[in-house]
Write an enzyme that holds these catalytic residues in place. Sequence first.
Site, mmCIF file in Angstrom:
data_model
loop_
_atom_site.group_PDB
_atom_site.id
_atom_site.type_symbol
_atom_site.label_atom_id
_atom_site.label_comp_id
_atom_site.label_asym_id
_atom_site.label_seq_id
_atom_site.Cartn_x
_atom_site.Cartn_y
_atom_site.Cartn_z
ATOM 1 N N LEU A 1 5.925 -20.572 0.021
ATOM 2 C CA LEU A 1 6.263 -21.166 1.619
ATOM 3 C C LEU A 1 5.435 -22.491 1.789
ATOM 4 C CD1 LEU A 1 8.096 -20.713 4.069
ATOM 5 C CD2 LEU A 1 5.742 -19.958 5.155
ATOM 6 N N ALA A 2 4.019 -22.237 1.408
ATOM 7 C CA ALA A 2 3.093 -23.026 1.889
ATOM 8 C C ALA A 2 3.549 -24.340 0.981
ATOM 9 C CB ALA A 2 1.701 -22.588 1.332
ATOM 10 N N ASP B 1 10.532 -18.256 13.520
ATOM 11 C CA ASP B 1 11.882 -17.906 12.995
ATOM 12 C C ASP B 1 12.503 -19.351 12.613
ATOM 13 O OD1 ASP B 1 14.594 -17.795 13.102
ATOM 14 O OD2 ASP B 1 14.854 -16.041 13.970
ATOM 15 N N HIS B 2 12.797 -19.595 11.486
ATOM 16 C CA HIS B 2 12.763 -21.050 11.064
ATOM 17 C C HIS B 2 14.128 -21.579 11.524
ATOM 18 C CE1 HIS B 2 15.211 -19.506 7.665
ATOM 19 N NE2 HIS B 2 15.623 -20.879 7.609
ATOM 20 N N GLU C 1 25.622 -17.275 2.682
ATOM 21 C CA GLU C 1 25.098 -18.020 1.941
ATOM 22 C C GLU C 1 25.615 -18.004 0.373
ATOM 23 O OE1 GLU C 1 20.523 -17.882 1.959
ATOM 24 O OE2 GLU C 1 21.321 -15.926 2.770
ATOM 25 N N HIS D 1 17.521 -14.361 12.733
ATOM 26 C CA HIS D 1 18.252 -15.480 12.800
ATOM 27 C C HIS D 1 19.639 -15.311 13.523
ATOM 28 C CE1 HIS D 1 15.479 -16.558 9.884
ATOM 29 N NE2 HIS D 1 15.870 -16.206 8.856
HETATM 30 C C1 BG6 Z 1 15.522 -16.560 5.128
HETATM 31 C C2 BG6 Z 1 16.014 -15.362 4.555
HETATM 32 O O1 BG6 Z 1 14.756 -16.156 6.400
HETATM 33 O O2 BG6 Z 1 16.555 -17.380 5.607
HETATM 34 C C3 BG6 Z 1 16.608 -15.874 3.029
HETATM 35 O O3 BG6 Z 1 14.848 -14.664 4.309
HETATM 36 C C4 BG6 Z 1 17.770 -16.854 3.474
HETATM 37 O O4 BG6 Z 1 17.233 -14.842 2.612
HETATM 38 C C5 BG6 Z 1 17.115 -17.871 4.387
HETATM 39 O O5 BG6 Z 1 18.241 -17.300 2.424
HETATM 40 C C6 BG6 Z 1 18.302 -18.859 4.690
HETATM 41 O O6 BG6 Z 1 17.881 -19.883 5.555
HETATM 42 P P1 BG6 Z 1 18.634 -21.345 5.761
HETATM 43 O O7 BG6 Z 1 17.957 -22.047 6.583
HETATM 44 O O8 BG6 Z 1 18.861 -21.580 4.219
HETATM 45 O O9 BG6 Z 1 20.004 -20.843 6.326
#
Ligand code: BG6
Length: 480
Positions: free
Chosen positions: A17-18, A177-178, A216, A240
């Site tokens: 991640l870093a 939470d990205h 995905e 998410h």
């Molecule tokens: C992460 C999950 O939080 O989000 C992954 O751990 C997933 O499994 C990813 O692939 C999906 O993120 P994004 O931004 O590509 O939709």
Amino acid sequence: MQNNRLIITLFGASGDLAQRKLYPALYQLYRKKIISNHFAVIGTARREWTNDHYRQIVIANIINHCKDKKEAMMFASHFYYQPHDVHDTDQYKNLQQLAEQLDQTYQTEGNRIFYISLSPQLFPIITKHLKTQGLITNTGYNRLIIEKPFGYSEESADLLQKQLEESFEENQIYRIDHYLGKSLVNQILPIRFNNHIMKSIWTGETIDHIQITLNESIGVEDRGSYYETSGVSRDMIQNHALQLLALVTMLEPTAFNASEIRDEKIKILKNLTLFDGWDQAELNIVRGQYGPSLDGQHPGYREEKNINEQSLVETFIALKLKIDYGGWQHTPIYIRSGKHMSTKQTDIKIVFKQIKKDIPANYLQFELAPNPGIRLYLSQSDSTHQEEIMPLNLFYTVPPEICSELPKDYEKLILDCIEGNLNNFTHYLEAKYAWRLIDRIQHYWAQEDTVCFPNYPAQSDGPKAGQEIILRDQKNWINK
Ligand code: BG6
């Protein structure tokens, strides 16, 4: 005090991640002069790296984003490496001394961000030492950034919170939470509440149902060991999907600050349940696991690396939920998420009630991926044959030149943390109530007699029951 004078101590500096996200994000903040001369990063991990080696790693991860090698080197000169075993109390002294020294060099006024990008079991061990070994300063701000998952269940989240609170107060904790760093996600509240048009039609009275899809096309890749402890319910739904759900259904806060926004989201998550109650769980919860793809190109989940050959971990889920609050009691919310689906599709659809039976429902779509944009699907009459109904699609797609300049998720979230803005970070109670729902689902699964996995081929649309959950209500998943 200037917020952008700071030392970031990063636990997990050698991690994926870093390298993939954090160094490029920090570089963007540097390039935009949001952080400039008065910052330093102390990278820690167990490996015996030198400062020079660490800086080479940092440069290697940003070089594709920068025009000027000299600038990359200037940026990397702010990075310091300290080998560190998080269990070894004595070693925290080294970190403290280095931070104090860098405070002088960069005049960072005692401001600290502690970023833990390591396994969650290590969070409390690190935070305890940060406090007892004097790394938390008295002169500046001290903020803690942690990655998901925040616990594994409601009970473990409660325990973790208790442990963290021994060193940090809730308003010093930035739970990442990205998805909340995605620029389109940040538009949901302004679009809902700053536009009279949207505000007046955004109610349980006018909205027929909501669809949230987080599909995905990739499988679990090399994250098998982690995924075996998580499954899609914990990996994508608890955080998410439920965050998106909270944003599209929360009531208008009295002020747009972190405390009010998060309070409203908490009310939603606390009142979230299955649509027809838990005795109808069979109809409202679907789980699946992918098998090999039909063309034989992709292995099944059970054949992936570090996966139990008889694993019952779910890689697909579909849910029909409702919120017993805020006028949403009668509005079904359909959520689906799966790995190895036929296409990547990440979006929210707000589907309005039909005006007449033969006129297709209008809907508003927030598409986060693959083509970020906001789309409104309306109906019009054909201009020659007035009686024919034609679609009228109003599209806003983020222009590529804007897209490339928009801060990426981690850049946005680190910037928010530097500015002390908690709006886009989850509160402990949000995590807690989201876990409550996941716990109920897990409990229901634990009591099921038979599970027939795998039940969908990789690169497909998921198990049949995932379609039926919505077809049963005479509605369809909208795949556009
Ligand atoms: C992460 C999950 O939080 O989000 C992954 O751990 C997933 O499994 C990813 O692939 C999906 O993120 P994004 O931004 O590509 O939709």
